[in-house]
Design a protein around this motif. Structure first.
Motif: not given
Length: 295
Positions: A164-172
């Protein structure tokens, strides 16, 4: 191979194993490379319609020789996007390698239980979720997808792996704190400065690592460093190790798509730069993957 509007990356030939840097530290007994890929002939294992790269030079025989040079004893084959949810190449490689190997499959949501049980018998112990492919979906839909896949994994004693891209990880992160199934986030969380990720975002990821069912994988530092060099990745790697050394694993990301000339030995030696503690090195290379992948 089907054409695509996006020009595929051109995969280059593999580096000769004899030219690899040798381990600069004492490699733990039963050391495991927890993230590599295997590829085979296109006439035997067709790729997806629009691959992101051309067929890599990533044959199992070459990798087994690399293991000898780097003193690795176990490995985990991660299903690449090149084959999508057609896991035949990975399953065949697991059967050829035997008990020293485990697998991470990519599956459709409606994959039947009999198939999953067959995968388990072959050595699969996790499901890889390609969240790059779903990054355009609303966060709530991604969360629902993770919940459904976690349920399937739990019934088999498997875990999840997130590409996953980091910004998706952040949002999750708030959602992931409540996920009851073990899950691994590839490539140190993939939190790239270029994507707007901050030190505070990374600190929240470390909090998730400490308290939840999250594991992090020290893999593909070149995908994070980009053109800045490996020194730029060291603070991130050291922070991960310090936060929860019992939930960290190491992976080479071999065959380093698309650059087969990368020195896998150099990548292994980075671990000794990130921690000089032999007990921690042994946990990351041997004890942790043995527990996570049921070796």
């Amino acid at each position: 191979m089907a054409t695509t509007t996006e020009t595929p990356l051109v995969s280059t030939p593999m580096r000769d194993c004899e030219t690899l840097a040798r381990p600069a530290f004492v490699v733990a007994d039963l050391a495991c490379d927890a993230h590599m890929h295997v590829f085979g002939p296109l006439d035997q294992y067709p790729c997806v319609a629009r691959p992101h790269y051309t067929l890599p030079d990533g044959k199992l025989d070459h990798y087994l020789r690399l293991m000898e040079v780097l003193e690795l004893k176990r490995f985990v084959i991660v299903q690449p996007s090149f084959y999508g949810t057609d896991n035949r190449c990975m399953i065949d490689a697991l059967k050829a390698a035997g008990p020293i190997a485990r697998g991470v499959a990519m599956i459709e949501e409606d994959t039947d239980t009999t198939t999953l049980e067959r995968f388990h018998e072959a050595g699969v112990r996790a499901v890889r979720l390609d969240l790059f492919a779903r990054s355009g979906l609303p966060t709530a839909e991604i969360q629902q997808y993770i919940t459904r896949m976690a349920r399937r994994c739990a019934s088999l004693g498997w875990h999840l792996q997130f590409y996953a891209p980091g910004w998706v990880v952040r949002n999750l992160i708030p959602f992931l704190a409540d996920v009851q199934t073990d899950f691994v986030i590839d490539h140190m969380g993939y939190m790239l400065e270029e994507d707007g990720l901050t030190e505070d975002d990374f600190a929240r990821l470390l909090g998730l690592l400490r308290e939840g069912n999250c594991w992090l994988k020290l893999s593909a530092p070149y995908r994070i460093a980009k053109h800045r060099g490996y020194d730029a990745v060291a603070p991130m790697a050291k922070g991960i190790i310090a936060a929860a050394p019992h939930k960290v694993i190491w992976g080479s990301d071999w065959p380093h798509i698309p650059d087969g000339s990368r020195d896998t030995g150099e990548l292994l030696n980075l671990l000794a730069q990130w921690t000089g503690d032999a007990d921690v090195q042994r946990a990351i290379l041997a004890d942790n993957p043995a527990r996570l992948f049921d070796f």
